[in-house]
Design an enzyme around this catalytic site. Sequence first.
Site, PDB file in Angstrom:
ATOM      1  N   GLY A  16      -6.837  -8.208  -6.903  1.00  0.00           N
ATOM      2  CA  GLY A  16      -5.730  -7.422  -6.391  1.00  0.00           C
ATOM      3  C   GLY A  16      -4.537  -8.275  -6.010  1.00  0.00           C
ATOM      4  N   MET A  17      -3.463  -7.602  -5.641  1.00  0.00           N
ATOM      5  CA  MET A  17      -2.213  -8.294  -5.323  1.00  0.00           C
ATOM      6  C   MET A  17      -2.407  -9.296  -4.179  1.00  0.00           C
ATOM      7  SD  MET A  17       1.485  -6.485  -4.599  1.00  0.00           S
ATOM      8  CE  MET A  17       0.953  -5.702  -3.066  1.00  0.00           C
ATOM      9  N   THR A  67      -7.126   2.151  -1.762  1.00  0.00           N
ATOM     10  CA  THR A  67      -5.757   2.154  -1.239  1.00  0.00           C
ATOM     11  C   THR A  67      -4.899   3.282  -1.796  1.00  0.00           C
ATOM     12  OG1 THR A  67      -5.094   0.576  -2.952  1.00  0.00           O
ATOM     13  CG2 THR A  67      -5.742  -0.337  -0.810  1.00  0.00           C
ATOM     14  N   TYR A 130      -7.004   8.327   4.398  1.00  0.00           N
ATOM     15  CA  TYR A 130      -7.011   6.879   4.222  1.00  0.00           C
ATOM     16  C   TYR A 130      -7.081   6.178   5.574  1.00  0.00           C
ATOM     17  CZ  TYR A 130      -5.062   2.209   3.379  1.00  0.00           C
ATOM     18  OH  TYR A 130      -4.850   0.858   3.357  1.00  0.00           O
ATOM     19  N   TRP A 155       3.050  -2.461   4.402  1.00  0.00           N
ATOM     20  CA  TRP A 155       4.203  -2.579   3.495  1.00  0.00           C
ATOM     21  C   TRP A 155       4.101  -3.850   2.640  1.00  0.00           C
ATOM     22  CZ3 TRP A 155       9.549  -0.482   5.352  1.00  0.00           C
ATOM     23  CH2 TRP A 155       9.380   0.765   5.964  1.00  0.00           C
TER      24      TRP A 155
END
Length: 288
Positions: A16-17, A67, A130, A155
């Site tokens: 993932g990021m 997510t 979530y 964010w």
Amino acid sequence: MTETKTARWLVVGAGGMLGQDVVAAATAAGHDVTGLSGRAALDVTDAAAVRAALVGYDVVVNCTAWTAVDDAESHEAEAFAVNAVGAANLARAAEEAGARLVHVSTDYVFDGVASAPYAEDEALAPRSAYGRTKAAGEWAVRSASPEALVVRTAWLYGAGGGCFPKTIARVAAERESLTVVDDQVGQPTWTVDLADLLVRLVAAAVPGGIYHGTSSGQVSWCGFASEVVASAGLTTKVEPVTSEQFVRPAPRPAYSVLGHDALVAAGVEPIGDWSARWQAAAGTVLAG
């Protein structure tokens, strides 16, 4: 369960990021890092598989999560399986293996109606599926592994995945103007900075507990979009709108600013101001 100078790290959700940058940061710090990416590599809902995977590691970083905020509203059980049950499995296995777990959580565990930064010990009041599943994951981790580090962030953006700045730059290149909500305020946070903070937290052998891993300062989504457009060298007009004009299945927190008192108390420097950090990140993120 403090870190040795060179430790064996396992990063779950390494594709993932954030996971990509955690692998890079821990490797750069001199650690022996293994990354597991995707359910095929490790299904965190399988307790036995998790227990076997964690043997021999000193530090385990959980970057895996459901997510898809809106999808969680209609798939809460599936989100709970990853965000709560999976977190519990990792925490129990880490405790058995003698490893320190670093678990990434979210601002969505709060109600988003505050007017001052949320403290680490603020009462949880999630308003979305979530958020509920992530709050349950926090509870599970803290219950099973008191020395674990729960690091809330918000964010996030980075080069290694889809994110708000990339979307804004793409859309802005195609239009003369765009509208962005101006009544949601938070702290844009570069995944490189968060990864660095996670490594520093472990290196400092801070007490187990909850920490906030976000940039300092605050801005609205509209304000952030304006910065992105400028960084992309575009002249697209960014116009503010209200959240009521962008109704989504899951409610978004209007105020997602997190305080950093626990970091300061532990002697760990918080991430710098969001605007300065965006200026440092922009070239890499927008080229990604």
